[in-house]
Scaffold this motif. Sequence first.
Motif, PDB file in Angstrom:
ATOM      1  N   PRO A  25      12.134  10.497  10.776  1.00  0.00           N
ATOM      2  CA  PRO A  25      13.159   9.728  11.502  1.00  0.00           C
ATOM      3  C   PRO A  25      12.565   8.864  12.617  1.00  0.00           C
ATOM      4  N   THR A  26      11.474   9.344  13.223  1.00  0.00           N
ATOM      5  CA  THR A  26      10.894   8.569  14.331  1.00  0.00           C
ATOM      6  C   THR A  26       9.856   7.557  13.839  1.00  0.00           C
ATOM      7  N   GLY A  27       9.558   7.587  12.538  1.00  0.00           N
ATOM      8  CA  GLY A  27       8.534   6.675  12.016  1.00  0.00           C
ATOM      9  C   GLY A  27       9.095   5.289  11.757  1.00  0.00           C
ATOM     10  N   SER A  28       8.247   4.266  11.862  1.00  0.00           N
ATOM     11  CA  SER A  28       8.683   2.900  11.555  1.00  0.00           C
ATOM     12  C   SER A  28       8.897   2.788  10.045  1.00  0.00           C
ATOM     13  N   ARG A  49       7.117   3.832   4.548  1.00  0.00           N
ATOM     14  CA  ARG A  49       6.732   3.246   3.257  1.00  0.00           C
ATOM     15  C   ARG A  49       5.307   3.732   2.899  1.00  0.00           C
ATOM     16  N   GLY A  50       4.427   3.728   3.902  1.00  0.00           N
ATOM     17  CA  GLY A  50       3.053   4.190   3.679  1.00  0.00           C
ATOM     18  C   GLY A  50       3.019   5.650   3.260  1.00  0.00           C
ATOM     19  N   ALA A  70      -2.361   2.384   5.196  1.00  0.00           N
ATOM     20  CA  ALA A  70      -3.352   2.524   6.268  1.00  0.00           C
ATOM     21  C   ALA A  70      -2.683   3.017   7.550  1.00  0.00           C
ATOM     22  N   VAL A  71      -1.519   2.441   7.865  1.00  0.00           N
ATOM     23  CA  VAL A  71      -0.785   2.846   9.077  1.00  0.00           C
ATOM     24  C   VAL A  71      -0.463   4.334   9.010  1.00  0.00           C
ATOM     25  N   TYR A  72       0.012   4.780   7.841  1.00  0.00           N
ATOM     26  CA  TYR A  72       0.369   6.189   7.688  1.00  0.00           C
ATOM     27  C   TYR A  72      -0.865   7.086   7.801  1.00  0.00           C
ATOM     28  N   LEU A  73      -1.930   6.749   7.097  1.00  0.00           N
ATOM     29  CA  LEU A  73      -3.133   7.601   7.117  1.00  0.00           C
ATOM     30  C   LEU A  73      -3.693   7.706   8.531  1.00  0.00           C
ATOM     31  N   LYS A  74      -3.660   6.598   9.278  1.00  0.00           N
ATOM     32  CA  LYS A  74      -4.192   6.615  10.637  1.00  0.00           C
ATOM     33  C   LYS A  74      -3.317   7.456  11.584  1.00  0.00           C
TER      34      LYS A  74
END
Lengths: 155, 280
Positions: B164-167, B172-173, B271-275
């Motif tokens: 819920p707090t994720g962009s 999507r990532g 990449a955003v998610y993995l980071k």
Amino acid sequence: MKSVHIPLSLLRILGVCALLVLPVPSGADEAENQIKYRQAVMKAIGGHMGASSLIVRGKVSHRDQLKVHANGLLSLSRDIAGLFPEGSDFGETEAREIIWEKWDDFRKAADESKAGIENFVRVVETGGDSDLAAAFRRVGKGCRGCHEDFRQKDE
Amino acid sequence: MCRWIPILLLLLAAGPLRADDVLIRKGEYLVRAAGCVSCHTDHENDGPFLAGGRALVTPFGTFYSPNITSHPQHGIGRWSDDDFLRALRDGVAPDGSHYYPVFPYTSYTQLKDDDIRLMAAYLRTVRPAVTDVREHELPWYLFRRMMAVWKWLFFEPTEFAEMPTGSAEHNRGAYLVVIGHCSECHTPRNRFGALDVTRYLVGARSGIGDELVPNITPDRSAGIGKWSKDDLTYFLATGALPDGDYVGSSMAEVIDDSTSHLNSADLQAMAVYLKSLPAM
């Protein structure tokens, strides 16, 4: 003091033993050196690839150096298959045996890499910056093509 | 006027076809994103696209992937949407038997139903191919029915849950990393072959073909903490490591068959998610 008498035959045996423990260059050493040389050349190729990548992606502004890196790649990749003589498949190597089992396929993949690099050099030298990214990707595809089938990372 | 009629009729006929075509292309994109191609194509022996037969050497034995072309007998040509949903979300074959988890339904269970229908629509268009299915080479105790017990212990059908707090990009990532089933190789397994989710993506010693699989959490020394998001995106598109080396073995296949086909917004999202993951 009483001198010790050593029979001649025993001296001979000792002599042979001494010869056996001396470091003599062997076939195994040669193969190890081949492997070390190959790894050093691959590292050099990787160095030029890493540097080229930063320039092509616009991360650094050394566009004038790109020619140096492209030509470095070309010189180092003239005979990639020659870096893999038969017998250099044991010891500290990441080269898979399949290289020698499917030598023609390996040669083809190595030639494909070279063709990609030759194309990259042409694009760099004629200054067609709009084609740079695609030309560089083709070089990368060549590297990946070989590594996919013929290399097994062990770390 | 008369001569326009055939053209109008043609346009009418082509209209719905074009709409279908868009859906099929979406399905194809998802099949690429879900990484189906590498295991279901026997690249090494130049096997037909998605016709299976590829040997997957695992610590539990050697599995041979099935044919998922549109062939009605050898492939999935007769499968309904419900068959696809049950296979991917529940790990159950149309005949009711359980799949071995080498087919990563443990990850695919989080696929959205609409996405599965799109994938099915695309797979029904894949050129049919005839292949002889080879029997898996497994130890005697790993028979199919045994998988019911395995699933009871280690598997539960799960819906993908956005943070819920994720962009939107982060979520999507996350979805793409799940359906791309990165964790099936990059997360270690216990002795029964179930993923140890407490060590999500920390790498594993024994992947398909006995490969060492690296840590892809953002730890600066053990993982990919020193990679920028851009490095990661470029890597997923091309296989280039930040030091100039190019990836090989099964990750090169993943790049070839899957991630290099994704658009840059999706790669950036991965990449955003993995980071954002905990570094381990």
